[in-house]
Design a protein around this motif. Structure first.
Motif, PDB file in Angstrom:
ATOM      1  N   THR A  17       6.187 -10.237   2.669  1.00 38.09           N
ATOM      2  CA  THR A  17       6.370  -9.333   3.803  1.00 38.09           C
ATOM      3  C   THR A  17       6.929 -10.069   5.005  1.00 38.09           C
ATOM      4  OG1 THR A  17       4.524  -7.953   3.044  1.00 38.09           O
ATOM      5  CG2 THR A  17       5.198  -7.720   5.344  1.00 38.09           C
ATOM      6  N   HIS A  44       6.430  -5.131  -7.807  1.00 38.58           N
ATOM      7  CA  HIS A  44       6.151  -6.500  -7.344  1.00 38.58           C
ATOM      8  C   HIS A  44       7.352  -7.405  -7.581  1.00 38.58           C
ATOM      9  CE1 HIS A  44       3.647  -9.933  -6.385  1.00 38.58           C
ATOM     10  NE2 HIS A  44       4.132 -10.544  -7.443  1.00 38.58           N
ATOM     11  N   THR A  46       1.939 -11.355  -1.261  1.00 43.52           N
ATOM     12  CA  THR A  46       2.395 -10.156  -0.558  1.00 43.52           C
ATOM     13  C   THR A  46       2.597 -10.432   0.926  1.00 43.52           C
ATOM     14  OG1 THR A  46       0.069  -9.495  -0.368  1.00 43.52           O
ATOM     15  CG2 THR A  46       1.349  -8.525  -2.168  1.00 43.52           C
TER      16      THR A  46
END
Length: 650
Positions: free
Chosen positions: A516, A7, A512
């Motif tokens: 992305t 992460h 996320t």
């Protein structure tokens, strides 16, 4: 590679990717000891001092802190006031508890709230009156965003509903400090939630309360607290003055950061909101006097600064964050609840870029603990000290939860998602800082436990105590969820971090997804620049015709857009990395980035138009048109993601 490592790596790569930062975050509490038959006693001062000596020596080494002061008050007297380590490494000047002057950051806010209660006692102030009523002659006002007015009680419990902003809080030079009403009027944050709805820490709110005190007394705030708090309590080495008065400057503790195996000294920070607490400089011994006043019903040595009734109101709970979990720490008036091991504890902590502090009162024990450090490592050390002290002298009596109960797996899965602090700015690029550092990702494990991750913090595992209430594995912190009428989790609270609320965000705002989108954009922009360079060689090698003017213009447009968005990402990443300096004085690069973002957005609109023309008129080959379309779409996504991050305020 662990989940946390993946992460963190993703965040660092995605600009390159733009996301992460110095965090204002909650902390995890280590496991508390279980009560035994023979517990150490505060009645043995030599043993207390020996334990503190050992504890502080280990802390300074482990957390890379040059020096600290610890003060312990008990039963109407200062039981211990001691310095540890060095106030200045170059001169090897040691820390002396009654001489060394430290910056205590937001711990100084307690002075502001004490002054507010003095105004209530004088009849000048009412905690439940609209603060605008006190600002008729000031340039400052609270806008009527919601029907409910903001009151001093809202300000004192951090429930006024302001976003949190840093702009205007610090400056590069004392000469840049302006009158308080000008600063508060120019840097007014947005109201983002109705007053009284949620706890969300606000520096501005405390500064506004200090201004109200000054306006109603027709006396500058600093003069008031000097005359009505510091002088009566004998706090002769305490001041808001910037720069530090000549008599105190030789005793000033130097602030340090630990870099590449060594300590880097830093000049004093200049605060532009003195009443909010940031600029308060004091000694450990002076803070001991302040603690004694609050523990002794407002009086020390015959000098009274508050009535007993006012002290009790300041120390009593004003806001319960979760009605169904009353043991969850909430807010007193100005004081933050820090209960541990079933002990009533109220206090405050403070952070500046170099100094960290903590003041904790145990009112039922007639006990107070204060500590301040001159390096950022103290941010973790102070809570370790509070936990260790509480566990040693008032240990926990119950047994920690170990295994999830029946049905925990399904309940845990329903709680997964991202939860963001309500303190995050909504009106400036500072939102980037909040979104990336004040968001917790909650995941369910196979055994029904929860796992929380946050950028810059270790992963924490939680086991269910009862539905919606989780206890830290290896600790005593609580994680509590609030639900809507349909039974869906909407908010998250940490017991260890009273002045904050975390709101569940939509799936499209999850970290996320943001990462992305930005990562895809960076790759797309890089591919355009690569084709920019390699295209002529490829055409020459393959013998293709040169593009016509329209095709060339479309290529140049998307290439320029790609360069501009990459420049925006890099500029704001660098601004994020040097956030304190940018908050004090925005750099030319940041100001340029704020202009370039709009040019990039305009270019993106142009690229969308060019994409339509490319398909209508069949520019290039089909694969090239597809690539152009994909990168243009990526530019649109990047613009959208940057708007969610506050970099592009749409």
């Amino acid at each position: 590679m662990t989940h946390t490592s993946r992460h963190t790596l993703a965040v660092l790569l995605l600009i390159v990717a733009l996301v992460s930062s110095p965090a204002l975050a909650s902390f995890e509490r280590p496991a508390a000891s279980v009560a035994s038959e023979a517990q150490p006693s505060l009645d043995d001062p030599e043993a207390v001092e020996a334990w503190l000596d050992e504890t502080m020596a280990a802390q300074l080494e482990r957390h890379h802190v040059p020096g600290a002061t610890v003060v312990l008050v008990h039963e109407d007297e200062i039981a211990l006031a001691k310095g540890y380590g060095y106030a200045d490494l170059d001169t090897r000047r040691p820390v002396v508890a009654d001489e060394t002057v430290f910056s205590v950051g937001s711990t100084g806010k307690l002075v502001t709230w004490t002054a507010v209660m003095q105004g209530v006692e004088d009849g000048r102030l009412d905690l439940d009156r609209d603060v605008n009523d006190y600002l008729a002659d000031s340039a400052v006002s609270v806008p009527p965003t919601y029907p409910e007015p903001v009151t001093l009680r809202h300000l004192g419990t951090h429930t006024a509903g302001f976003e949190d902003v840093f702009a205007g809080m610090v400056a590069d030079d004392p000469g840049e400090i302006r009158p308080m009403d000008q600063i508060l009027a120019d840097q007014r944050p947005a109201r983002v939630s109705p007053p009284g709805a949620f706890v969300a820490y606000s520096n501005y709110g405390t500064a506004l309360a200090g201004h109200v005190v000054a306006e109603t007394a027709d006396t500058p705030f600093v003069e008031q607290v000097d005359e009505r708090i510091f002088m009566p309590l004998g706090m002769a080495n305490t001041t808001y003055a910037q720069p530090l008065p000549a008599r105190l400057d030789p005793h000033r503790a130097t602030g340090y950061t630990y870099q590449n195996g060594g300590y880097q000294a830093h000049p004093p920070l200049v605060w532009t909101l003195p009443p909010e607490g940031g600029s308060l400089r004091t000694t450990g011994a002076d803070m001991g006097q302040f603690m004694l006043a609050h523990l002794n019903e407002g009086a020390v040595g015959g000098e009274r600064i508050l009535s007993a009734e006012s002290v009790r109101e300041m120390h009593s709970r004003q806001v319960t964050k979760s009605e169904r979990v009353p043991e969850l720490n909430g807010m007193a008036f100005g004081f933050i609840e820090m209960d541990r091991n079933d002990e009533r504890i109220v206090g405050h902590w403070g952070d500046t870029p170099r100094f960290t502090s903590l003041l904790a009162l145990y009112p039922e024990r007639d006990l107070g603990l204060f500590v301040v450090y001159n390096a950022p490592g103290g941010g973790t050390a102070r809570f370790e000290l509070l936990d260790a002290f509480t566990d040693r002298y008032y240990p926990r009596s119950d047994t920690p939860a170990v295994d999830p109960p029946t049905g925990a797996t399904d309940r845990a899965r329903a709680l997964t998602g991202d939860y963001r602090s309500l303190t995050v700015s909504t009106s400036s690029w500072e939102r980037l800082l909040g979104v990336t550092t004040r968001t917790y990702t909650v995941e369910a494990t196979d055994d029904g436990s929860l796992r929380t991750t946050r950028l810059g913090a270790p992963t924490q595992t939680w086991v269910e105590r009862r539905p919606g209430v989780y206890e830290a594995v290896g600790g005593s912190d609580l994680l509590v969820f609030e639900y809507d009428d349909e039974g869906r989790a909407t908010h998250l609270f940490f017991d260890s971090f009273g002045p904050s609320t975390y709101e569940r965000v939509p799936c499209y705002e999850r970290l996320t997804v943001l990462q992305t989108g930005l990562g895809a954009g960076v790759l797309g922009f890089a591919s355009v620049l690569l084709l920019w360079l390699a295209g002529p060689l490829w055409r020459r090698w393959r013998g293709h015709d040169a593009p016509d003017d329209r095709e060339r213009a479309a290529h140049w447009l998307l290439g320029t857009v790609s360069l501009l968005w990459l420049a925006v990402l890099v500029i704001f990443l660098l601004a994020w990395l040097d956030f304190n300096a940018e908050a004090a004085s925005p750099s030319l690069a940041l100001q340029t980035g704020k202009l370039v973002r709009w040019v990039a957005l305009a270019g993106t609109v142009g690229a969308v138009v060019a994409t339509g023309l490319a398909w209508r008129d069949e520019y290039w080959t089909r694969p090239v048109r597809v690539h152009y379309t994909v990168v243009t779409a990526a530019a649109v996504v990047v613009a959208w993601q940057l708007s969610l991050l506050g970099v592009l305020p749409l």
